[in-house]
Motif scaffolding. Structure first.
Motif, mmCIF file in Angstrom:
data_model
loop_
_atom_site.group_PDB
_atom_site.id
_atom_site.type_symbol
_atom_site.label_atom_id
_atom_site.label_comp_id
_atom_site.label_asym_id
_atom_site.label_seq_id
_atom_site.Cartn_x
_atom_site.Cartn_y
_atom_site.Cartn_z
ATOM 1 N N ALA A 157 0.870 -1.188 0.000
ATOM 2 C CA ALA A 157 0.000 0.000 0.000
ATOM 3 C C ALA A 157 0.901 1.229 0.000
ATOM 4 O O ALA A 157 1.292 1.740 1.046
ATOM 5 C CB ALA A 157 -0.916 -0.011 1.217
ATOM 6 N N ALA A 158 1.258 1.687 -1.211
ATOM 7 C CA ALA A 158 2.199 2.799 -1.346
ATOM 8 C C ALA A 158 1.477 4.124 -1.612
ATOM 9 O O ALA A 158 2.096 5.174 -1.647
ATOM 10 C CB ALA A 158 3.186 2.505 -2.474
ATOM 11 N N GLY A 159 0.148 4.072 -1.801
ATOM 12 C CA GLY A 159 -0.616 5.304 -2.032
ATOM 13 C C GLY A 159 -0.646 5.701 -3.497
ATOM 14 O O GLY A 159 0.113 5.188 -4.326
ATOM 15 N N ILE B 211 11.167 5.358 8.594
ATOM 16 C CA ILE B 211 11.808 5.636 7.309
ATOM 17 C C ILE B 211 12.871 6.710 7.520
ATOM 18 O O ILE B 211 12.582 7.785 8.016
ATOM 19 C CB ILE B 211 10.766 6.108 6.274
ATOM 20 C CG1 ILE B 211 9.743 4.996 6.013
ATOM 21 C CG2 ILE B 211 11.427 6.539 4.972
ATOM 22 C CD1 ILE B 211 8.560 5.429 5.173
ATOM 23 N N HIS B 212 14.109 6.395 7.152
ATOM 24 C CA HIS B 212 15.220 7.346 7.253
ATOM 25 C C HIS B 212 15.594 7.791 5.841
ATOM 26 O O HIS B 212 16.219 7.037 5.114
ATOM 27 C CB HIS B 212 16.452 6.676 7.883
ATOM 28 C CG HIS B 212 16.232 6.139 9.254
ATOM 29 N ND1 HIS B 212 16.252 6.934 10.377
ATOM 30 C CD2 HIS B 212 15.998 4.886 9.696
ATOM 31 C CE1 HIS B 212 16.036 6.188 11.442
ATOM 32 N NE2 HIS B 212 15.878 4.945 11.060
ATOM 33 N N ASN C 67 8.631 9.814 -2.036
ATOM 34 C CA ASN C 67 9.864 9.074 -1.750
ATOM 35 C C ASN C 67 9.694 8.127 -0.564
ATOM 36 O O ASN C 67 10.351 7.078 -0.505
ATOM 37 C CB ASN C 67 11.034 10.033 -1.555
ATOM 38 C CG ASN C 67 11.553 10.536 -2.888
ATOM 39 O OD1 ASN C 67 11.659 9.771 -3.842
ATOM 40 N ND2 ASN C 67 11.840 11.826 -2.970
ATOM 41 N N LYS C 68 8.813 8.452 0.365
ATOM 42 C CA LYS C 68 8.493 7.488 1.431
ATOM 43 C C LYS C 68 7.800 6.260 0.822
ATOM 44 O O LYS C 68 8.057 5.120 1.232
ATOM 45 C CB LYS C 68 7.597 8.136 2.485
ATOM 46 C CG LYS C 68 8.340 9.169 3.332
ATOM 47 C CD LYS C 68 7.412 9.908 4.260
ATOM 48 C CE LYS C 68 8.184 11.010 4.967
ATOM 49 N NZ LYS C 68 7.313 12.043 5.507
ATOM 50 N N ALA C 69 6.930 6.507 -0.160
ATOM 51 C CA ALA C 69 6.282 5.389 -0.855
ATOM 52 C C ALA C 69 7.314 4.543 -1.597
ATOM 53 O O ALA C 69 7.267 3.302 -1.571
ATOM 54 C CB ALA C 69 5.237 5.930 -1.833
#
Length: 412
Positions: free
Chosen positions: A189-191, A246-247, A255-257
């Protein structure tokens, strides 16, 4: 497969050597990295070279309309925890560029390869990947690329029965439809911020229902699969329900996805999420994207946005008003020559920002901004636009060849 010391045939060795020589000559002549021309020469000498180079690697393919270069970098960093990696880090993502990249990685265990959407099926056939990451599909290069459903169909047919583990974004109906022909899929689930390419069902053409974050077709029952990995705020949720921070030095939700999908890929190869996500912190910029450069006593942040979905994500990460924004749009061959996509971008999100417009198609963009009731000034070039901004941070958003022009001008 990895670790077999199956030597290349004499013909393949000749092809690799010739390709490297041509690439070196191209670099020496100042004509770019030489990776594409070198790969073309090598494939002309040995048409099976890509498959031969891939046979001793655990190959990961990454394809999408947006985010594939960055995700390729993130996966490569994560997998370095488990062994040496060869990758086409600069984004030469068609067969010639991929062949050239693999030819440079004789001691590698993993091949992490970005692939242009149109070439995915063929490259997957040649390289027998262990894993394929599918992130999103949206409109891009309207004059050239087939419409998105045709690309999804190409993926669906090309990946049917593939032995690869497919890591796919369950929030993009086109990606789900494409991946559903594969026997082994891990859903993430990356959006999906941009939904305008997925209002009709790719399976039957019916109208897609979208309650909340869910989606389904009311006519044929095609629906969002249940994810085992998910992006949740600043964390990745793994299949055991653990939340891993997330780092990243890269900005924005997109980019978080990308990091969530990358963590799922790394886990396929036994790299734990904590290790994978910590290693991703090493990535500061990707082929100049997100770099902050000093130019005429200002700090310019360089942002690439090639299509409506990319512009939408980029608007979400720029500094708030009154930070100045410079927009640059070209319509050369590599961009696609049709600029009608500008009308699909919601430029009202820039309200309050001083806007400066440059690039080959600055007048097309000016008309669009006028209709969106934005305050802007058309400038001759980057230097003039920067001089009209106060000292401090400037956000510079450009499409593909305009971005390359900018990097050359600022010496990046």
């Amino acid at each position: 497969m990895a670790g077999n010391s199956d030597p290349l045939t004499p013909r393949a060795k000749l092809a690799v050597t010739a390709g490297k020589a041509v690439a070196a000559a191209s670099r020496a002549a100042g004509r770019g990295s030489g990776s594409v021309i070198g790969g073309r020469v090598a494939l002309r000498l040995d048409p099976d070279l890509l498959g031969r180079l891939a046979q001793n690697l655990d190959v990961v393919l990454v394809s999408a309309t947006n985010g594939k270069t960055t995700t390729t970098r993130l996966i490569a960093e994560a997998l370095r925890a488990a062994g040496p990696v060869v990758s086409n880090a600069l984004g030469a993502n068609m067969p010639a560029g991929i062949t050239s990249a693999l030819a440079g990685g004789s001691d590698a265990k993993f091949g992490v390869i970005e692939v242009d959407e149109k070439y995915l099926a063929g490259v997957a056939r040649d390289t027998a990947p262990k894993c394929i990451a599918l992130l999103n599909l949206s409109r891009d290069q309207l004059d050239r690329a087939a419409e998105t459903r045709m690309l999804a169909e190409n993926w669906r047919e090309g990946l049917a029965g593939s032995k690869a583990v497919v890591v796919a974004n369950c929030d993009d109906p086109l990606v789900v439809w494409a991946a559903s022909s594969s026997p082994n899929v891990i859903w993430v689930a990356a959006g999906q911020m941009w939904k305008d390419d997925a209002w009709s069902c790719p399976s039957c053409g019916g109208v897609m229902q979208r309650p909340g974050d869910d989606w389904f077709c009311g006519e044929c029952g095609f629906r969002r699969p249940t994810p085992t990995w998910a992006l949740s705020g600043d964390h990745v949720l793994d299949p055991h329900g653990s939340a891993w921070p997330i780092h990243l030095q890269l900005p924005g939700r997109a980019n978080k996805a990308n990091a969530a999908s990358s963590a799922a890929v790394a886990a396929v190869f036994g790299v734990p999420p904590q290790v994978a996500l910590e290693r991703m912190y090493q990535v500061q910029a990707v082929a100049g994207r997100y770099d902050v450069v000093q130019f005429q006593n200002r700090d310019l942040r360089l942002l690439l946005a090639k299509n409506p979905a990319g512009w939408l994500e980029t608007f979400s990460l720029i500094d708030p008003p009154p930070t100045p924004v410079i927009l640059s749009v070209n319509a050369r061959g590599a961009d696609g020559t049709d600029t009608s996509w500008l009308w699909d971008v919601d430029y009202t999100r820039l309200t309050g920002h001083p806007i400066f417009v440059i690039g080959d198609r600055k007048l097309d963009l000016a008309v669009r901004l006028e209709v969106a009731n934005q305050h802007f000034q058309v400038c001759e070039n980057l230097d003039q636009a920067v001089q009209m901004c106060p000292p401090g941070r400037i956000e510079v958003i450009a499409n593909y060849t305009a971005f390359q022009d900018l990097r050359r001008r600022v010496g990046n």
